[in-house]
Structure formats: structure tokens, C-alpha cells
Design an enzyme around this catalytic site. Sequence first.
Site, PDB file in Angstrom:
ATOM      1  N   GLU A  71      13.172 -28.724  -8.396  1.00  0.00           N
ATOM      2  CA  GLU A  71      13.006 -28.357  -6.987  1.00  0.00           C
ATOM      3  C   GLU A  71      13.591 -29.435  -6.077  1.00  0.00           C
ATOM      4  OE1 GLU A  71      12.242 -25.468  -6.081  1.00  0.00           O
ATOM      5  OE2 GLU A  71      11.599 -24.773  -8.042  1.00  0.00           O
TER       6      GLU A  71
ATOM      7  N   GLY B 261       9.745  -0.765   6.197  1.00  0.00           N
ATOM      8  CA  GLY B 261       8.774  -1.581   6.913  1.00  0.00           C
ATOM      9  C   GLY B 261       9.199  -2.007   8.291  1.00  0.00           C
ATOM     10  N   THR B 262      10.271  -1.426   8.810  1.00  0.00           N
ATOM     11  CA  THR B 262      10.715  -1.855  10.130  1.00  0.00           C
ATOM     12  C   THR B 262      10.102  -1.018  11.243  1.00  0.00           C
ATOM     13  OG1 THR B 262      12.686  -0.588   9.640  1.00  0.00           O
ATOM     14  CG2 THR B 262      12.872  -2.971   9.554  1.00  0.00           C
ATOM     15  N   GLY B 263       9.249  -0.089  10.887  1.00  0.00           N
ATOM     16  CA  GLY B 263       8.524   0.631  11.923  1.00  0.00           C
ATOM     17  C   GLY B 263       9.076   2.006  12.250  1.00  0.00           C
TER      18      GLY B 263
ATOM     19  N   PRO C  11      15.851  -0.593   7.167  1.00  0.00           N
ATOM     20  CA  PRO C  11      15.163  -1.100   5.987  1.00  0.00           C
ATOM     21  C   PRO C  11      13.686  -0.715   5.999  1.00  0.00           C
ATOM     22  CG  PRO C  11      16.276  -2.875   7.167  1.00  0.00           C
ATOM     23  CD  PRO C  11      16.368  -1.663   8.014  1.00  0.00           C
TER      24      PRO C  11
ATOM     25  N   HIS D  55      17.228 -28.835  -5.688  1.00  0.00           N
ATOM     26  CA  HIS D  55      17.549 -27.852  -4.650  1.00  0.00           C
ATOM     27  C   HIS D  55      17.466 -28.494  -3.268  1.00  0.00           C
ATOM     28  CE1 HIS D  55      17.715 -24.352  -7.146  1.00  0.00           C
ATOM     29  NE2 HIS D  55      16.472 -24.420  -7.544  1.00  0.00           N
TER      30      HIS D  55
HETATM   31  P1  ADP Z   1       8.953   2.263   7.746  1.00  0.00           P
HETATM   32  O1  ADP Z   1       8.584   3.671   8.014  1.00  0.00           O
HETATM   33  O2  ADP Z   1      10.135   1.811   8.548  1.00  0.00           O
HETATM   34  O3  ADP Z   1       9.112   1.927   6.315  1.00  0.00           O
HETATM   35  P2  ADP Z   1       6.435   1.750   8.935  1.00  0.00           P
HETATM   36  O4  ADP Z   1       6.664   2.381  10.236  1.00  0.00           O
HETATM   37  O5  ADP Z   1       5.641   2.531   7.966  1.00  0.00           O
HETATM   38  O6  ADP Z   1       7.797   1.330   8.269  1.00  0.00           O
HETATM   39  O7  ADP Z   1       5.774   0.337   9.171  1.00  0.00           O
HETATM   40  C1  ADP Z   1       4.707  -0.107   8.410  1.00  0.00           C
HETATM   41  C2  ADP Z   1       3.784  -0.948   9.235  1.00  0.00           C
HETATM   42  O8  ADP Z   1       4.427  -2.121   9.668  1.00  0.00           O
HETATM   43  C3  ADP Z   1       3.322  -0.276  10.494  1.00  0.00           C
HETATM   44  O9  ADP Z   1       2.193   0.490  10.241  1.00  0.00           O
HETATM   45  C4  ADP Z   1       3.030  -1.434  11.416  1.00  0.00           C
HETATM   46  O10 ADP Z   1       1.734  -1.926  11.192  1.00  0.00           O
HETATM   47  C5  ADP Z   1       4.006  -2.476  10.980  1.00  0.00           C
HETATM   48  N1  ADP Z   1       5.192  -2.520  11.851  1.00  0.00           N
HETATM   49  C6  ADP Z   1       6.460  -2.287  11.460  1.00  0.00           C
HETATM   50  N2  ADP Z   1       7.310  -2.418  12.494  1.00  0.00           N
HETATM   51  C7  ADP Z   1       6.570  -2.726  13.565  1.00  0.00           C
HETATM   52  C8  ADP Z   1       6.880  -2.974  14.937  1.00  0.00           C
HETATM   53  N3  ADP Z   1       8.132  -2.930  15.407  1.00  0.00           N
HETATM   54  N4  ADP Z   1       5.862  -3.255  15.758  1.00  0.00           N
HETATM   55  C9  ADP Z   1       4.600  -3.287  15.312  1.00  0.00           C
HETATM   56  N5  ADP Z   1       4.243  -3.065  14.043  1.00  0.00           N
HETATM   57  C10 ADP Z   1       5.210  -2.793  13.157  1.00  0.00           C
HETATM   58 ZN    ZN Z   2      15.602 -23.229  -8.955  1.00  0.00          ZN
END
Ligand code: ADP
Ligand code: ZN
Length: 680
Positions: A473, A252-254, A250, A476
Site C-alpha cells: 500500500e 442510483g442516479t435518481g 447510471p 501505491h
Molecule cells: P435509479 O432509478 O436511477 O437507479 P433511484 O431513483 O432508484 O435510482 O435512486 C435510488 C435512491 O437514491 C433514491 O430513492 C434516493 O434516495 C437516492 N437518490 C438518487 N438520486 C438522488 C437525487 N438526485 N436526490 C436525492 N436522492 C437521490
Molecule cells: Zn494494490
Amino acid sequence: MDNKETQGAGNNPNQPAQPNQPDQKPNGKRRFNLMWIYAILAIALIGLNFLGRDSVTPQEEIDQGKLVEMLKKGEVGKIELVNREDAEIFLNQKGLSIYFPEVNANSDGFTTTPNYTYKIGSLDRFEEMVENAQQEVANPVYITNVRRNNWVSDILAWVVPFGLLIVFYIILMRGMGRNMGGGAGSIFNIGKSRAQLYDKNTNVNVTFKDVAGLEEAKIEIMEVVDFLKNPEKYTKLGGKIPKGVLLVGPPGTGKTLLAKSVAGEANVPFFSLSGSDFVEMFVGVGASRVRDLFNNAKTKAPCIIFIDEIDAIGRARGKSAITGGNDERESTLNQLLTEMDGFGTNSGVIVLAATNRADILDKALLRAGRFDRQIYVELPDIVGRKEIFEVHMRGLKLGNDVDKDFLAKQTPGFSGADIANVCNEAALMAARKGKDEIDKQDFLDAVDRIIGGLEKKNKIITPEEKKVIAFHEAGHATTSWLLQYAHPLVKVTIVPRGNSLGAAWYLPEERQITTKEQMYHEMIATLGGRAAEQVIFGQISTGALSDLEKVTKQAFAMVTYYGLDDEIGNISYYDSSGQQDYSLTKPYSEKTAETIDREVSKLIEKAYQEAISILTDHRDGLTQLATKLVEEEVIFGEDLEHIFGKRPWNNSEDEKLKDAALKAAENRSESQPENQSQNA
Ligand code: ADP
Ligand code: ZN
């Protein structure tokens, strides 16, 4: 994350500035040049405007009456018809002495410039008029035809459009050049690869230390680095070194971070670019960039090529035939495949690629000999999140009450990028409040903000509306508290955020499989808001749109994807390969479609009635809760416990069972699309 670069740089004070980034200066200069082009254009246009007019100084225009009169009196000496449109009237001696007594005629008896001009409507009528007017004149004047060419304006009329075209073309090229970034800004470089090169000269400061969690991925990727450094170790036994490694996971997972850290760790040259860098508006450019990239890489071998967002070019070919197919992308992809096949296994170039849509990638890309290795980069679990918090808190000034375990617990479903964002946001909030250090509350506010958007304290809400929202709310909260499998509530607010009017936060258990019962209970809790409005006010409002959307999707998924419906049975119409185009044809018959519709609405209706009955039974508690909510705007799990008592199911026995189920699920290597959302 889409804009990794800004994100990464903004979030993490530890992160080094990106090397080779095009700096702002050339940009500014280009702007300046553009201004010149605009200026020249404007001047040319104005000039053309003047030149386009008659170059002869304008004369007094006379009307027909006056002309006839002068002709009758024999005052006109010469009529010149210019380009069959304008008549130029030259007076004779007699006329001149009457109208222009101070003007001297030339030796031929006329002035150099005409004395009057006359605009001709119809040529025939004009000739007739001149003739008739002079019937009584002794020596009538005849009309002489003159052709006059205005060379300057004629040439300009040809040259200017061409000039404009050229200028336009240059602007276009420059615009593209700007996208290309440093150095490659000329049209001659358009087919050149736009990869950034990181090698020992550009020091990359990202190392594995900056990547939290992802242990398995790190090991696998380290192995790749080892392939490059000691190929003999592997080839000695006849093994082949993989050519491509795909990082899947997904956003933002690094993934990007991991790839960058490889560059830092491996000490081999590292070419980094994004899939969209290949894409240009001209056919053939992408393919030529691929070729160029691989040529460059081969000269630097052993090295790594990193292609981020490879789905930009790697999308399955020929799928979108209806929308007219994208030949350019296909030929780029073909070139990539050819290049990957083309270099020998030992040439020392390994291609790393990242995508969050492995399902839409062309199958040819994934087959052996190309990206035959796939490394899954998942959303971090609670331990991973804690480690990511640790990484990103390194540069922050923290208060004593900041507890990473607690924060990790509060952020289920967050990606690494989200967590980086939380840390940064918390720092900003603390700074805004003028604090010396960042405390727990700042982090919690940051989490809220990232889930729900910024609080909108001044959104106008009437007291009646507030009451409705509070009951919604509270509905819920109540239902989810009283249902065994619904996620227990963490917090409810009726402070409007983003475009939602109120929000409830739950603590989803991190479960890998969800039972039918659990899904059903979640649906009841989701409908609890609307049901509360019904129970208390006897009428429902439009405020439940997103609830209904969520519930409908969930019911649909239960029936058609997860095989959880008795009527439909153990059938899933989910297509994980993404190869079928269901937008045109459904994989089931009309009759089944009807059954699906019926089952979905039956399921939702049943859940709604259940919610109504729970809330009717606990009307007092609901009212108490809503009243508190109106007063305090925010309530927490403890308040619910106060009103309804402890949740009877949170005993340790149950936890143990859950753990066992989790373990079982982990062992079964089944990855399922899970919809866990934490706000309603
Ligand atoms: P992706 O390429 O998977 O979409 P990114 O590598 O660009 O995500 O991640 C974006 C930012 O999120 C990184 O620059 C970092 O700051 C942070 N980040 C994401 N995963 C990690 C991780 N496992 N450890 C530390 N920072 C992370
Ligand atoms: Zn609702």
C-alpha cells in the site's frame, strides 16, 4: 440500483411509504393454504400406500416344503390362484382339525378367508408341484384361477396422479400470483397489467424538493407534464406532443425518484411498473399485459406511464440468436411499439421509461414517435452531491462538525443512491456507538464502508503478511504522490475490508477527459504496490491481482478504445452501439491482435519499470511510510506530505489550467466512458 424500493425506503426517513404495496397479510394466508395442500397430499399418499396393498387380511405364508407335505397328506381342500401370482390355500376338514382345531368351517367346508398363502415363482413349476405332490392322493385338488380386482386402488392409481398434477399447477399459479403482488394473484389475471396506479387518491409525497440537483432533467420533465396539462398550447401551432421520454443514466442516479416526483408534481394519474413485470414464463402474457396497461391508461388520460428498467423488454431484438432468441420478450416489445404507435399524439398518454443501458435498447424503440426524447441523468458532480447530502440529512440529527462541502469532496463518483446510503449508514454507526448525534467521523466511516466494505478487524494476518501489505500500500501511496498526474492520496489503510487486504483512497479530480500521460501515471501508481514488494523483498506475491486486472484493462482500453497507442494509431474498436457481437468475431485481423497484445504488455511493462525506478529512488521514504503504516494501520495525505514534502504540482497555476481544460471539455459535448476508481 437494483432494489430501489427497499433502498429508497431504508435510506430516507423522509420518503413516504410506498402506496399500494402488497402488505404481508395475504402472503401469510397463502402460506397457510399451502400447508393444507401439503397435508392433503401427504394423507393421500399414505392412504394410497395402504390401499395399494392387498385388501384381504394377510395370512400366514407357507413354504414349499410344508405345502407339499399337506398336499401329500390330503389336507388341502382348495387352491385358488389369485391374479396368477398368489395361491390361497384352503384346508379341508381334515386339515382344519389338525392345524386350526378351534376354527369352524362354513357350510361349504372351507373357511371364508384362506388359511395360508403361497407366493408363486413360476406358474408352470407350481402346477407341476401341486400335481406331483398329490400323485398318491385319492381325490386331488385342482387349482382354480380367480381374478380379483381391487377397485379402490385401481381408481386411486388413476386419480392420484391427476390430482397431483392439479395441485402442482395450483401451487405454481399461486407462486406466480405472489410475484404479481396485491390483488392480481389469480391465474385469471395473469394477462392483466401489474402497474401500480398513483393518482389523487394515493398521495405520493415525493416532489421535486426531494430530488437534488438534476436541474436540466427537472426542467425537461416538467415540460412533459406541461404537455399533458395544456396540450392546446403546443398543438395550436401544429406541433406534436412527444409520446415517450427515456431517462438514461447510471444506476442510483435518481431516475425512478425523478419519475415518482413527476407523479407528485403533475397531479395526473401515474402508472408505475418495471420492465420485468411484463416478463412471465408463458408466451403471450407480456404482450397482453402491455395491451391491458395501455387500455387502462387511455381511460385515465391525461396520464403518465412509467416503465422502470425498460431494458428488460427493450433489449435489441434478434441479437442473441445463438442463445435461442427470446420470442416472448420480442413479442412484448413489439406490442409496446405497436401501442406507442397506435395512440394518437393527442390522446394524453405519455410514456416515461428509465434505463441505465440505453446502448442495448432496440433502435426501433428510440426512433421518432416513440421514445424520441432522452433525458440524461448523470452521476452528480460536487455541487450535486452536496445538494443530495442536504436532502438526505434533512431528517438526521447532525453534530456541529458535519460539513457537507467536505463530504461532497470526499465522495467522488458516488451516485445519489450511494449518498443516501452513506447518510443512513452514518446514522446507524452513530447509533451503534450510542451517540446522541451523528458526527463527521461517522460519515467518514460510512464512506469508507461503502467504498471498501466493513472492516474485518479479526481477519488473521501474520506479522510478515502485514509487513508485505504495508509495503504494497505504501508503494501505491508513494508512486501516486510523486507522479504529477496520478490522483493524490487521501488515506491508506491496511485494515482488511471485504475481501481486500488493504486499501488506498485517492481524490480523483473530476475530469471529463483524460490525457495519455494521466492514464500512464495512474497505471504506474496502480503497479506501485507490486513494484514496492519487488524493490523491498525482491519477490512478488499474489496480493496484486486486482491491481493487475485494473492495469490490464486500462492498458487495453488505451490501445484499443482511446487510440492512445502509436503503433495502433487513431483507431477505436469500442462499440458504443452494442450492436456488433464481438464475442465471436474480432473487428481486427490476427496480425492486429498480435500487435495489440504486444503493445499492451509493452505499456504495462514500461509502467512497471517506471514504478520500480521511482521506488528505488525513494526507498527511504517508502520504508518510513510502510513502518508508520504497520504501526498505525491508517495514514493520511498529511503523513505523506511530511515524508516526501508538498506535491509541487498542486499550485494554483495548474488548477487554473485544469479548470480551463474542464470547461473546454464540458463545451465539447462528448461523453466518454471513463474509468475512475478510487481504491486500489
Ligand atoms: P435509479 O432509478 O436511477 O437507479 P433511484 O431513483 O432508484 O435510482 O435512486 C435510488 C435512491 O437514491 C433514491 O430513492 C434516493 O434516495 C437516492 N437518490 C438518487 N438520486 C438522488 C437525487 N438526485 N436526490 C436525492 N436522492 C437521490
Ligand atoms: Zn494494490
